[in-house]
Scaffold this active site. Structure first.
Site, PDB file in Angstrom:
ATOM      1  N   ASN A 147       0.811  -1.221   0.000  1.00  0.00           N
ATOM      2  CA  ASN A 147       0.000   0.000   0.000  1.00  0.00           C
ATOM      3  C   ASN A 147       0.842   1.267   0.000  1.00  0.00           C
ATOM      4  O   ASN A 147       0.365   2.337   0.369  1.00  0.00           O
ATOM      5  CB  ASN A 147      -0.982  -0.007   1.180  1.00  0.00           C
ATOM      6  CG  ASN A 147      -0.303  -0.206   2.524  1.00  0.00           C
ATOM      7  OD1 ASN A 147       0.931  -0.252   2.612  1.00  0.00           O
ATOM      8  ND2 ASN A 147      -1.090  -0.328   3.576  1.00  0.00           N
ATOM      9  N   ARG A 285       3.430   7.635  11.243  1.00  0.00           N
ATOM     10  CA  ARG A 285       2.955   7.148  12.531  1.00  0.00           C
ATOM     11  C   ARG A 285       2.729   8.340  13.464  1.00  0.00           C
ATOM     12  O   ARG A 285       3.516   9.286  13.480  1.00  0.00           O
ATOM     13  CB  ARG A 285       3.952   6.174  13.177  1.00  0.00           C
ATOM     14  CG  ARG A 285       3.979   4.800  12.515  1.00  0.00           C
ATOM     15  CD  ARG A 285       2.664   4.056  12.674  1.00  0.00           C
ATOM     16  NE  ARG A 285       2.667   2.736  12.054  1.00  0.00           N
ATOM     17  CZ  ARG A 285       2.220   2.482  10.828  1.00  0.00           C
ATOM     18  NH1 ARG A 285       1.772   3.463  10.061  1.00  0.00           N
ATOM     19  NH2 ARG A 285       2.219   1.249  10.362  1.00  0.00           N
ATOM     20  N   GLN A 314      -4.438   4.012  18.397  1.00  0.00           N
ATOM     21  CA  GLN A 314      -5.442   3.856  17.351  1.00  0.00           C
ATOM     22  C   GLN A 314      -6.409   2.748  17.724  1.00  0.00           C
ATOM     23  O   GLN A 314      -5.949   1.644  18.047  1.00  0.00           O
ATOM     24  CB  GLN A 314      -4.775   3.576  15.993  1.00  0.00           C
ATOM     25  CG  GLN A 314      -3.969   4.754  15.507  1.00  0.00           C
ATOM     26  CD  GLN A 314      -3.525   4.657  14.053  1.00  0.00           C
ATOM     27  OE1 GLN A 314      -3.202   5.655  13.433  1.00  0.00           O
ATOM     28  NE2 GLN A 314      -3.488   3.464  13.490  1.00  0.00           N
ATOM     29  N   HIS A 333      -7.214   6.381  10.141  1.00  0.00           N
ATOM     30  CA  HIS A 333      -6.070   5.782   9.435  1.00  0.00           C
ATOM     31  C   HIS A 333      -6.571   4.991   8.223  1.00  0.00           C
ATOM     32  O   HIS A 333      -6.819   3.786   8.304  1.00  0.00           O
ATOM     33  CB  HIS A 333      -5.288   4.874  10.385  1.00  0.00           C
ATOM     34  CG  HIS A 333      -3.948   4.486   9.858  1.00  0.00           C
ATOM     35  ND1 HIS A 333      -3.011   3.827  10.609  1.00  0.00           N
ATOM     36  CD2 HIS A 333      -3.367   4.665   8.641  1.00  0.00           C
ATOM     37  CE1 HIS A 333      -1.917   3.602   9.889  1.00  0.00           C
ATOM     38  NE2 HIS A 333      -2.128   4.106   8.681  1.00  0.00           N
TER      39      HIS A 333
END
Length: 390
Positions: A147, A285, A314, A333
């Site tokens: 990705n 991050r 998260q 995210h």
């Protein structure tokens, strides 16, 4: 036979999709640099389906159960009473995603007596305590490059959205207004600006390549300097560290992995050295940035805007200041979990599992730890220290 414990994010609030906006997606067989896309023996899903949520199951149930393995899928991952914690002690394999990470802390690893393999369905294994994984001989693998382009596209979108003041302008249109002056009072052209990336690996370099046609001045800093031919092709200026780069940049994008050297890199001191009114984009991050220092920099005007889709922890709590700070372009995210990306990282997860069960080597570009030490791409990109706690 193995027990595979998989943690995925929840299905859409409207229910798992019965149809999709597009009937197909482009087929990607290789990446820039020559690495091939994942090549499992087979897949049991249609590319472009929602695979990263609980009902999607990464398309793995048919394969795993046909081999006699137990497959447990959940989104419940927080606290001692969570499904994840209850199922972990006798799990042989854990699969998680960066977008909804099941934090494999040292405490959890100590309780997972049978755990031998931790797979990140995507890129970024900092939700695993790599030091503890090494101590317990756990192999950690991720689907490198699956990705990377997805994230780079998201970062370019965020840069343009901040500089052109897109989101507030869209809100005026939705509200029925025609408030042109309100929209353009914070809108600029990207052309001619100085744009720099912290780290120029697969994602950072892809962002630089996509920004070159905008006629910007491109900068980068990285542990490893890019080949001279690439610097010449993109007219890049190299900086030995982030501090020397941010002083000259109008836009800074963070594309480094989280490790001890990058944790809280963008703190009060570094933000103060940026050009006043600069924009900061973070799709790497959340812990690379000091949470409260970012909010203060936006309130003071030191930063003109901050956008990102990474948080810590998260999912982010509802009172996280990044949800409400001024001039932000935050998203959950999502940058690396487009339906296109899901096809690749689900396929890569299948490839890793096939290699594991058939006792074949996992690609070096997927390995983070093996045999009690950093391995493969992990040896190039990571440092070992616990990063799973606040």
């Amino acid at each position: 036979m193995a027990k595979v414990l998989c943690v995925l994010y929840d299905d859409p609030i409207t229910g798992y999709p019965k149809s999709y906006a597009r009937v197909d997606i482009p087929k990607i067989t290789s990446y820039v640099g020559g690495q091939t896309a994942p090549t499992p023996k087979a897949i049991d899903f249609t590319p472009g389906q929602l695979l990263g949520s609980v009902s999607g199951e990464l398309g793995l149930r048919k394969y795993l159960e046909s081999q006699g393995h137990t497959f447990v899928v959940t989104s419940d991952k927080e606290g001692a009473d969570s499904v994840f914690d209850k199922e972990l002690p006798d799990a042989d394999i854990v699969i998680s995603q960066p977008f909804w990470p099941a934090y494999l802390t040292a405490e959890r690893i100590a309780k997972a007596r049978k755990l031998k393999l931790a797979i990140t369905a995507g890129i970024g294994s900092d939700h695993v305590d790599l030091e503890a994984a090494n101590e317990h001989g756990i192999t950690v693998a991720e689907v490198t490059y699956s990705n990377s382009i997805s994230v780079s596209e998201h970062a370019v979108m965020m840069i343009l959205s901040l500089v052109r003041n897109y989101l507030p302008s869209h809100e005026w249109a939705v509200k029925g207004g025609w408030n042109i002056a309100d929209c353009v009072q914070r809108s600029y052209d990207l052309e001619g600006m100085h744009v720099g990336t912290v780290a120029a690996g697969r994602i950072g370099l892809a962002i630089l390549r996509r920004l070159k046609p905008f006629d910007v001045k491109l900068h980068y800093t990285d542990r490893y300097r890019l080949p001279e031919s690439v610097e010449r092709e993109l007219n890049l200026t190299f900086h030995p560290d982030a501090e020397s780069m941010v002083k000259v940049c109008d836009v800074v994008t963070i594309n480094a992995p989280l490790h001890p050297e990058t944790e809280n890199l963008f703190n009060e001191a570094l933000l103060a050295k940026m050009k006043r009114g600069a924009y900061l984009i973070n799709t790497a991050r959340g812990k690379i940035c000091d949470r409260d220092a970012i909010a203060r920099a936006l309130e003071s005007g030191q930063l003109a805007g901050y956008a990102g889709d990474v948080w810590f922890p998260q999912p982010a709590p509802v009172d996280h200041p990044w949800r409400t700070m001024p001039y932000n372009g935050m998203t959950p995210h999502i940058s690396g979990t487009s339906l296109s990306a899901q096809t690749r990282y689900a396929t890569g997860t299948r490839e890793i599992l096939e290699c594991w069960f058939e006792d074949r080597p996992i690609r070096d570009e997927y390995l983070i730890t093996k045999g009690g030490k950093l391995a493969g791409v992990g040896a190039h990109s990571y440092s070992v220290r616990e990063l799973t706690k606040a």
